[in-house]
Structures are given as C-alpha cells and as structure tokens.
Design an enzyme around this catalytic site. Structure first.
Site, PDB file in Angstrom:
ATOM      1  N   LEU A 345       0.809  -1.224   0.000  1.00 50.41           N
ATOM      2  CA  LEU A 345       0.000   0.000   0.000  1.00 50.41           C
ATOM      3  C   LEU A 345       0.835   1.264   0.000  1.00 50.41           C
ATOM      4  O   LEU A 345       0.399   2.302  -0.497  1.00 50.41           O
ATOM      5  CB  LEU A 345      -0.927   0.003   1.231  1.00 50.41           C
ATOM      6  CG  LEU A 345      -1.950  -1.133   1.303  1.00 50.41           C
ATOM      7  CD1 LEU A 345      -2.746  -1.039   2.597  1.00 50.41           C
ATOM      8  CD2 LEU A 345      -2.882  -1.095   0.098  1.00 50.41           C
ATOM      9  N   GLY A 346       2.013   1.216   0.566  1.00 47.57           N
ATOM     10  CA  GLY A 346       2.838   2.419   0.609  1.00 47.57           C
ATOM     11  C   GLY A 346       3.985   2.264   1.573  1.00 47.57           C
ATOM     12  O   GLY A 346       4.106   1.282   2.295  1.00 47.57           O
ATOM     13  N   GLY A 348       6.582   4.720   4.241  1.00 47.44           N
ATOM     14  CA  GLY A 348       6.849   6.012   4.866  1.00 47.44           C
ATOM     15  C   GLY A 348       7.962   5.898   5.868  1.00 47.44           C
ATOM     16  O   GLY A 348       8.711   4.921   5.889  1.00 47.44           O
ATOM     17  N   GLY A 349       8.089   6.925   6.724  1.00 49.26           N
ATOM     18  CA  GLY A 349       9.157   6.932   7.714  1.00 49.26           C
ATOM     19  C   GLY A 349       9.054   5.786   8.695  1.00 49.26           C
ATOM     20  O   GLY A 349      10.038   5.362   9.270  1.00 49.26           O
ATOM     21  N   VAL A 353       3.648  -0.664   4.425  1.00 52.06           N
ATOM     22  CA  VAL A 353       2.284  -1.031   4.778  1.00 52.06           C
ATOM     23  C   VAL A 353       1.740  -1.970   3.701  1.00 52.06           C
ATOM     24  O   VAL A 353       1.883  -1.709   2.504  1.00 52.06           O
ATOM     25  CB  VAL A 353       1.379   0.208   4.907  1.00 52.06           C
ATOM     26  CG1 VAL A 353      -0.014  -0.201   5.375  1.00 52.06           C
ATOM     27  CG2 VAL A 353       1.984   1.220   5.872  1.00 52.06           C
ATOM     28  N   LYS A 366       1.412  -2.768   9.108  1.00 51.53           N
ATOM     29  CA  LYS A 366       2.586  -1.908   8.974  1.00 51.53           C
ATOM     30  C   LYS A 366       3.758  -2.611   9.639  1.00 51.53           C
ATOM     31  O   LYS A 366       3.686  -3.003  10.804  1.00 51.53           O
ATOM     32  CB  LYS A 366       2.329  -0.563   9.637  1.00 51.53           C
ATOM     33  CG  LYS A 366       3.470   0.428   9.507  1.00 51.53           C
ATOM     34  CD  LYS A 366       3.122   1.733  10.215  1.00 51.53           C
ATOM     35  CE  LYS A 366       1.912   2.377   9.573  1.00 51.53           C
ATOM     36  NZ  LYS A 366       1.578   3.670  10.215  1.00 51.53           N
ATOM     37  N   ASP A 462       1.593  13.862  15.421  1.00 54.28           N
ATOM     38  CA  ASP A 462       1.968  13.713  14.006  1.00 54.28           C
ATOM     39  C   ASP A 462       0.742  13.861  13.106  1.00 54.28           C
ATOM     40  O   ASP A 462       0.509  13.055  12.207  1.00 54.28           O
ATOM     41  CB  ASP A 462       2.640  12.357  13.776  1.00 54.28           C
ATOM     42  CG  ASP A 462       3.437  12.333  12.470  1.00 54.28           C
ATOM     43  OD1 ASP A 462       3.798  13.423  11.979  1.00 54.28           O
ATOM     44  OD2 ASP A 462       3.690  11.236  11.947  1.00 54.28           O
TER      45      ASP A 462
END
Length: 657
Positions: A345-346, A348-349, A353, A366, A462
């Site tokens: 799905l993606g 990031g930091g 995921v 995740k 965040d």
C-alpha cells in the site's frame, strides 16, 4: 672341430642373429597376456583371462612384470623406442586408493631390494637419486609425496634414476574434437591408454581414455639425452606398489617397438575385462537405506527449522497481559500472502504497509524494524491502550506482533487510502468543499476525544494529511499513532524532543515539549492544507509563498483571503471557506495560550459559536518562527530561507520516533 660342423655352427649363429635382430626391430604386441612372454615377481600375476595384475589390495606390497628378453641398444644405432599400453587402477571399496604404476627400463629384472609404498617398487632410500641405478620410468602417480616434490595426487611424470620427476603434468588428454585438455582421474577404475615415444632426442607422453585415438598433442614433450641412463642391455616392464592404502593395478594390453613406425596397434576388442569389486547386495542396501534416512532426517529438520524461523516471534513474560492485542506472525504472513508486492500500500518513515485479509475483515499491516529493548514495555502498553480507544474518526488499531528486530502493527484497512493522495496526487474523485469540511470536522472530533474524553490524554504529535485515512464514504479517520504519548488528565506531559513534520510543529515544541496545544497547531496547519490544496511548506515556490501560514495571512492582509483557497473550490461557499481559513490561522497562533482547544474548534466548525474577533495583525497570527533543538540556539533552518527543515526520529520506544 670338423669343417662341416663349423659351417653348420656359423649358419645357426647367423640365423639366431637374424632372429634377434628382427625381434628387436619389430618388438612385440600383447592383447592380453595369456601367451605373453613375461617374467613376473612379487604379488604380480597373470589372471586366467589374460589380465596382468601387478598388485592386489594387500598393503605394503609390490609387483613387477618384465618382457623376458632384454633390449639390446647398439651404440651405432639411434637410441629410440615406442610403446602403447592400457592400464587401470581399481580401488578397494571404501578406500581412497594406493600408489601408482610405472612403465620403466632397467638393466636388471632383480628389484627385490626396492621398496613398496611411494617408491613404486623401483627404488629404496639408497638407490633413489643414484646415477648407478640406470632406471628410466614414466610414473602414473596417485599419491602426492612431498619427499619427491609431487605436483598433486593425480599426475604423470618422467623419472630418471629418481622418483623426483624431471617433468610432470596433471593427468589429462587433449581432445581433438573439442580442441582442449580434459582431465583424467587415474583412480577412476576406467581403462586408460598411455603412449610413450622417444626418438633419441625428444620424449613424448600421451594419455587418452579407452576408445579414443591417440591425441594430436602430447601431455608431456621434453628434449632428453638418455645415453647415460640406458645401457647396452636393458629390460622393459611395469612396476606397481601399495602402502597403507591399496588398490588393484592392472595392465590390459601392451605393444612395444624400437621404432615408432613399426609399433603395432592394440586390438581394443581383444583386451580382457577389468574386474570391479562389488559390495554385497545386503550391505549395499543397508548403506543405501542409511544414506536415505540421513537425507530424510536432514530435510525434515531443515523444514522444521525453516518453518520455525519463518514464523518466529519474540515473546516476553510481561507481554502476557497484552495477549488479546497480539497477533501471531504466521497469521499476518498468510493474511498478506507473504507480504506480497501485490498487497503493498505504501512506504513512509515508519516502514512499509501491506493489505491483508483475515477471516473476519480486511486489515492493514505496517512493518518496521526496531533495535534494542529500551522502552519496549511502555511502547506495547500504549499499543494496547490505543486498541481500547473507540471513536468513529480514529483508524481502529487492532494489535501488534513482535519479532526479533521487527514490529508489525495491525489496523483496519481504509479502502480510499490517505487524504494527501486526493489533495496532491490528482486521485479521483476530486474532493468537494463539503467532503473536505466533513473530513476536517471528523478529525477535529477525533482530537477532541483524544484530548478530553479518552481514559488518558492522548497526544497524537503527528497530525498531517498523509496520516488522515479515508473509508469508502470519505469519512476522515486519524491514524498512525507511532509518535503518540499518553498521560493522565490533569498531569503535566513529560515528552521531550522535537518530533514531527515541518509545517505542522508548534514553535514551542523544543522549549516546552508536546501538549494538546501542539496538536491544535498541527490541526490548524491541516485546516489550511485541506482548504488551500497546498502543503504547509513548499520550498520550490517564490519565497513569499513558501510558508502556507504566512501566505494565507498575507492574503487576508490584502483583503483577499478567499484567493488562498484551492482553485478547485471556485464557486463554493465563500463565507464558510473564509471562516475555516481564519480558524486555521487561529489554531496556528504563535502563542500556545492563544490557540483554542479542540472542544472550541469543534464548536467553530459546527458553527455552534462564532470565531472570536481577531485580525491578520493580531499578536501571533501568521507568524512562523524556527524550531529550536533542545532549547539551544541551534536553529533547524537555513538563514537564507524561511523553510524549517524536517525533523524526524525513528521509534525509540518511549522517547519519540
């Protein structure tokens, strides 16, 4: 003696000389040795089938076989000879092999004083390297002896009065068909052809497997003067020896001539067969079953270890109280189909995921790495606490899984992904003002719940568009609690360190720490981001437009606040959009105490109460100051640019991410 008898004696002597001369000229050829005129000693013997066996598998033995008639080398004739023989070395089952075979010329057939083992039945410690030995040999050696500087344990060598070869080469032959050298294993048990040719000046040695013609290129070719080695009368034959390791040494056929041109070819079809020792069927079957059993056991153990490591997890005693929130790695691995790229799905930091499917519902998993155990218990406790949070505008966090060096967080799958995909990546459908306002109201409601209604105060820390997830109805849900911190109502939070994303971070973070008002600041930045369709910081724009808060305030100062809206929202409710823009500026006030709490923010968005009276020139409105690290004067900003840098931390279990 009577004249008649003298004449008869002269005729007999002449005929005998002719016979010997013819014999020396033409040589001999034996396709097997049933009728071979050989002298054998030691353990050598001619087997009933005509096979010459130089040694059997007895240890510390030697065997010789000579052509009975000596060779007479006349000094007036060129010193030359050629031979072609077929040999085989067959190992005893379970034994690595013994010493090798030598073709040789010797002035005597009496080699009783020669030693076995590495001396090959040709020399002993006294005669080796002695010029008086007058022995010339071609060795096929299968033992590497440091004493004789052997190159390896599978070589051919030229020996002159010594087993330290004057020249040697690894056993191989030149393949005329392929145009390259191919190695031969002397101890393979296969029959090997050997050719030795000496024309008086050059010695050539060649090898080849049985059934292959003599190679066009020799294995060894060396200029030699054998006049001081070979005497007028020499015997030619073979020698072999065994040591602590033994094997059978066989000669199948032999052709010899004083002239290469007159060397007779061996008839391969008439050569005797080499016997290969066979293991008893029962023993072979037992060994086969043992080997198969070992292989099966290794495979089963390997499969078990692979499966165990594949799904291995880290569990500690203190985690038992959080059991309901823990997933097995096996279930998550299967749910994501082994974290297959099709479910990605993606990234990031925090990590990657993946979409997963459990029997009850779809999930998002995740996964990210961790190192060390510091704060681990607190981190897992907070995960469990977040699993108890219940609000329609929070992404439900179901639980976690912990492996060595890796965390996995399990949450509800959001079909429409994150808000930033629709704002900045042209994902369809385009968000209308009513959808955007509904998303902002939902996130405001979630923050109100976290700050005032949950069992403990939860600081998200965040808040940004990429952490706002959208369900099928475009309902906004706040997710990614990796930086979240908990504290009791009425207590002072003890978070330290400036963490977050540039543009969303309250300027007081490093001096005062995180609080509900820092979340309000981040939400104000989100309001402007959603309404303007721009990120809080755009370093590639002209300097006056780089900071969204300052630019919106400047538009208001020019009495053109509505120009700050997303161009996609033209024609929408202008008064409502202007109110929301002003609320974004109010929430991003430089002074934390001047920001509203989330209860008020919800009321403003629901139009239950009106915004307080303030202007773009009011204290703290539209002002952006650099973030100080650790309260020092070190500014995370380039002096030539008003853009503050992104500050990020990896998760350190209790001290931020």
């Amino acid at each position: 003696m009577a004249p008649g008898l003298d004449l008869i004696w002269m005729v007999i002597s002449f005929l005998l000389l002719i016979h010997l001369s013819s014999q020396q000229e033409t040589g001999f050829s034996f396709n097997g040795f049933r009728q071979g005129d050989l002298h054998v000693d030691g353990v050598a013997q001619i087997l009933p089938g005509g096979l010459l066996r130089l040694t059997d598998t007895s240890e510390q033995k030697k065997g010789h076989a000579f052509f009975r008639q000596p060779l007479v080398f006349n000094s007036s004739e060129p010193l030359s000879f050629s031979t072609h023989f077929v040999c085989a070395m067959v190992r005893k089952p379970g034994v690595t092999g013994g010493n090798g075979i030598a073709f040789f010329l010797s002035p005597s057939m009496d080699l009783t004083n020669a030693d076995a083992t590495q001396y090959l039945g040709l020399f002993n410690t006294t005669t080796n390297r002695s010029p008086s030995s007058h022995i010339f040999a071609i060795e096929l050696d299968t033992v590497q002896s440091a004493e004789f500087d052997d190159i390896d344990n599978n070589h051919v060598g030229i020996d002159v009065n010594s087993l330290t070869s004057v020249e040697s080469a690894p056993a191989s032959y030149f393949s005329d068909k392929k145009g390259l050298n191919k190695s031969i294993s002397l101890l393979s048990g296969d029959s090997i052809q050997v050719w030795v040719d000496f024309d008086g000046t050059v010695l050539n040695v060649s090898l080849a497997p049985l059934g292959i013609r003599k190679p066009s290129q020799s294995l060894i070719s060396r200029s030699m003067n054998l006049s001081e080695v070979i005497q007028d009368r020499m015997f030619v034959g073979f020698s072999a020896a065994t040591g602590q390791l033994a094997n059978n040494h066989y000669i199948l056929g032999w052709s010899f001539s004083r002239s290469k041109a007159s060397l007779q070819s061996l008839d391969i079809s008439k050569l005797p067969q080499v016997p290969h020792p066979k293991m008893k069927t029962s023993l072979l079957l037992i060994l086969l079953l043992i080997v198969l059993g070992i292989i099966l056991l290794v495979l089963l153990v390997g499969a078990y270890l692979y499966r165990r490591n594949k799904y291995a997890e880290v569990r500690e005693e203190w985690e038992k109280e959080y059991g309901p929130h823990r997933y097995s790695y096996k279930s998550l691995y299967k749910a994501t189909k082994g974290f297959h790229k099709d479910g990605f799905l993606g990234k990031g930091g925090f990590g990657e995921v993946y979409k997963g499917t459990l029997p009850q519902e779809d999930i998002a998993v995740k996964r990210f790495s961790h190192h060390g155990e510091r704060g681990m218990k607190q981190f897992v406790a907070e995960i469990a606490s977040m699993g108890c949070l219940d609000h329609r505008n929070l992404v439900p966090l179901f639980g976690y899984c912990r492996r060595k060096g890796e965390f996995l967080l399990v949450s509800k799958y959001m079909p429409n992904g994150s808000l930033d995909q629709f704002l900045f990546h042209n994902r369809e459908p385009s968000l209308t003002w009513s959808k955007r306002l509904g998303i902002l109201k939902g996130i405001a409601s979630a923050l109100k719940y976290l700050h005032t209604e949950a069992t403990q105060v939860v600081l998200h820390r965040d808040i940004k568009a990429s952490n706002v997830m959208l369900d099928t109805d475009f309902t906004g849900k706040l997710g990614d609690f990796g930086m979240a911190r908990f504290h009791d109502h009425g207590a002072n939070p003890t978070t330290t360190g400036a963490v977050g994303t540039v543009g969303y971070m309250g300027p007081e973070l490093t001096s005062m720490g995180a609080s509900t008002k820092t979340d309000v600041y981040a939400f104000g930045a989100l309001i402007l981001e959603v309404t303007c369709g721009r990120r809080p910081v755009e370093p590639n724009l002209p300097i006056e437009k780089q900071l969204l808060v300052k630019w919106v305030c400047d538009c208001w100062k020019r009495k053109d606040l509505i120009s700050a809206r997303d161009p996609k929202l033209s024609g929408e409710l202008i008064p409502q959009i202007e109110m929301v823009l002003k609320l974004g500026l109010l929430c991003t006030n430089l002074v934390p105490e001047s920001r509203p709490d989330m209860v008020k923010v919800v009321q403003y968005l629901d139009r239950q109460v009106s915004l307080p009276d303030f202007s773009p020139d009011s204290p703290g409105i539209g002002i952006v100051t650099p973030v100080l690290v650790g309260g020092s004067s070190t500014v995370i900003s380039n002096i030539s640019s008003p853009v503050t840098e992104f500050i990020t931390h990896s998760i350190q279990y209790g001290i931020g991410r």
